[in-house]
Enzyme design. Sequence first.
Site, PDB file in Angstrom:
ATOM      1  N   PHE A   1     -14.865  21.232 -17.919  1.00 35.19           N
ATOM      2  CA  PHE A   1     -14.158  21.988 -16.890  1.00 35.19           C
ATOM      3  C   PHE A   1     -12.705  22.119 -17.300  1.00 35.19           C
ATOM      4  O   PHE A   1     -12.024  21.127 -17.521  1.00 35.19           O
ATOM      5  CB  PHE A   1     -14.252  21.333 -15.506  1.00 35.19           C
TER       6      PHE A   1
ATOM      7  N   ASP B   1      -7.915  17.865 -23.078  1.00 36.86           N
ATOM      8  CA  ASP B   1      -7.641  18.178 -21.677  1.00 36.86           C
ATOM      9  C   ASP B   1      -7.686  16.860 -20.906  1.00 36.86           C
ATOM     10  O   ASP B   1      -8.761  16.327 -20.625  1.00 36.86           O
ATOM     11  CB  ASP B   1      -8.696  19.177 -21.162  1.00 36.86           C
TER      12      ASP B   1
ATOM     13  N   LYS C   1      -3.039  17.296 -12.444  1.00 39.01           N
ATOM     14  CA  LYS C   1      -3.410  16.511 -11.255  1.00 39.01           C
ATOM     15  C   LYS C   1      -2.420  15.411 -10.812  1.00 39.01           C
ATOM     16  O   LYS C   1      -1.625  15.626  -9.923  1.00 39.01           O
ATOM     17  CB  LYS C   1      -4.809  15.938 -11.440  1.00 39.01           C
TER      18      LYS C   1
HETATM   19  C1  LIG Z   1      -8.968  19.861 -12.285  1.00 36.87           C
HETATM   20  C2  LIG Z   1      -9.088  20.144 -13.717  1.00 36.87           C
HETATM   21  C3  LIG Z   1      -8.567  21.310 -14.301  1.00 36.87           C
HETATM   22  C4  LIG Z   1      -7.966  22.420 -13.484  1.00 36.87           C
HETATM   23  O1  LIG Z   1      -6.823  22.029 -12.799  1.00 36.87           O
HETATM   24  P1  LIG Z   1      -6.227  22.975 -11.644  1.00 36.87           P
HETATM   25  O2  LIG Z   1      -4.943  22.288 -11.293  1.00 36.87           O
HETATM   26  O3  LIG Z   1      -7.214  22.984 -10.536  1.00 36.87           O
HETATM   27  O4  LIG Z   1      -6.024  24.303 -12.227  1.00 36.87           O
HETATM   28  C5  LIG Z   1      -8.641  21.439 -15.669  1.00 36.87           C
HETATM   29  N1  LIG Z   1      -9.199  20.502 -16.430  1.00 36.87           N
HETATM   30  C6  LIG Z   1      -9.717  19.369 -15.909  1.00 36.87           C
HETATM   31  C7  LIG Z   1     -10.309  18.346 -16.811  1.00 36.87           C
HETATM   32  C8  LIG Z   1      -9.706  19.152 -14.533  1.00 36.87           C
HETATM   33  O5  LIG Z   1     -10.252  18.063 -14.014  1.00 36.87           O
END
Ligand SMILES: *Cc1c(COP(=O)(O)O)cnc(C)c1O
Length: 397
Positions: A139, A224, A253
């Site tokens: 994700f 990420d 986050k």
């Molecule tokens: C939550 C998340 C995102 C996206 O972050 P947003 O602030 O909602 O755009 C991207 N990568 C990972 C691994 C995430 O958990």
Amino acid sequence: MSTSEKWIERGLTHVAKTYGRYPLVAQSGKGCWLTDVDGKTYLDFLAGVAVNNLGHCHPKVVKALQDQAATLIHSSNYYHIPAQIELAELLCQNSFGERVFFCNSGAEANEAAIKLARKYSFDQGHKERNEIITAQASFHGRTLGTLWATGQEKIQVGFAPVMAGFKHVPYADIDALRSAVGPNTCAIMLEPVQGEGGIHVAPKEYLQAVRELCDKQNLTLIFDEVQCGMGRAGKLFAHQHDNIEPDIMTLAKALAGGPPIGAMVARNQQAESFGPGTHGSTFGGNPLVSAAALATLKTLLEDGVLENGQVMGNYLWQQLEGLKDKYDFITEVRGRGLMLGMQMTIEGAEIVKTAMERGLLINCTAGSVLRFVPPLIVSKDEIDQMIVILDKILSEI
Ligand SMILES: *Cc1c(COP(=O)(O)O)cnc(C)c1O
């Protein structure tokens, strides 16, 4: 009609319907506890989806926000911003990083990483090399770019045309990755611990092999760490467990303890390709959010929060293993630090709903994985309380 019910009804009319929201209207929070507008309290093991790593309204974050709000809220990136500079310094001092680009969300941080990886490849004279390989069940966000970087069809349906330049391979499968690399590949992007995909930890040998592959083929390695970073997985950054460093890392986050922020941390080698005018953000790293992030990061590093997260992560793991021994529909406990998942053979949605009714906030990813991402300041007693509620619910299945 309760105050909650009134807000819920009003919320149906003008707010976008993009979320399947639970019937909870939050009013205030303190530590691991959330209180709704009717005065009901909840033990919060979701922490705003791994955002409130210091718990709700940590006094140091509140103070930093109050002070900065009264001084200067926004000035723009046309000018220099002391809190942003200090934040960049601290992030680099505590990681492989040498330069940081600030934005406002995880998706934006990944957009920046994708753009930088391509620009770096372009600047090296490889105009044809613009493809990025990511993992299935990954994700990376919901913007048009990160949506196609994400390896989950369910979030892509209806948003054609497919954006070229991304290829997905099974997670933690080095052979699949090796055979996916081609003459057009410029980067590999991975979560060291997959969050939304169901809490999957990349084995050290895999990450090591990925690093070697990138070095050999001159590919940019992007981690990420939007979810698993900022102490969530037990170290400040998840990849520090295995000492395998990327070239670019994305954060968001928990970085500012609640206010919206994103960051892309890079080595100078790559970061050189982001010269003036190549990328930008109006709000990115503005005084207010940078002050919050600076206070959050200092607190994480100085107040034993990381250590508590690690110790409580081990304790929570043990308790979840206890539930696994008790219920045969629980097949595995996995994760790292306080980013834990409990794999079940049944759907988790009902359990999450019942837990909320009984004053416990948890969540379910990938359909059948209960996800536990409490604040890193959680206590043993709070974990015990959570387990009592959860055990009771599971015993009724
Ligand atoms: C939550 C998340 C995102 C996206 O972050 P947003 O602030 O909602 O755009 C991207 N990568 C990972 C691994 C995430 O958990």
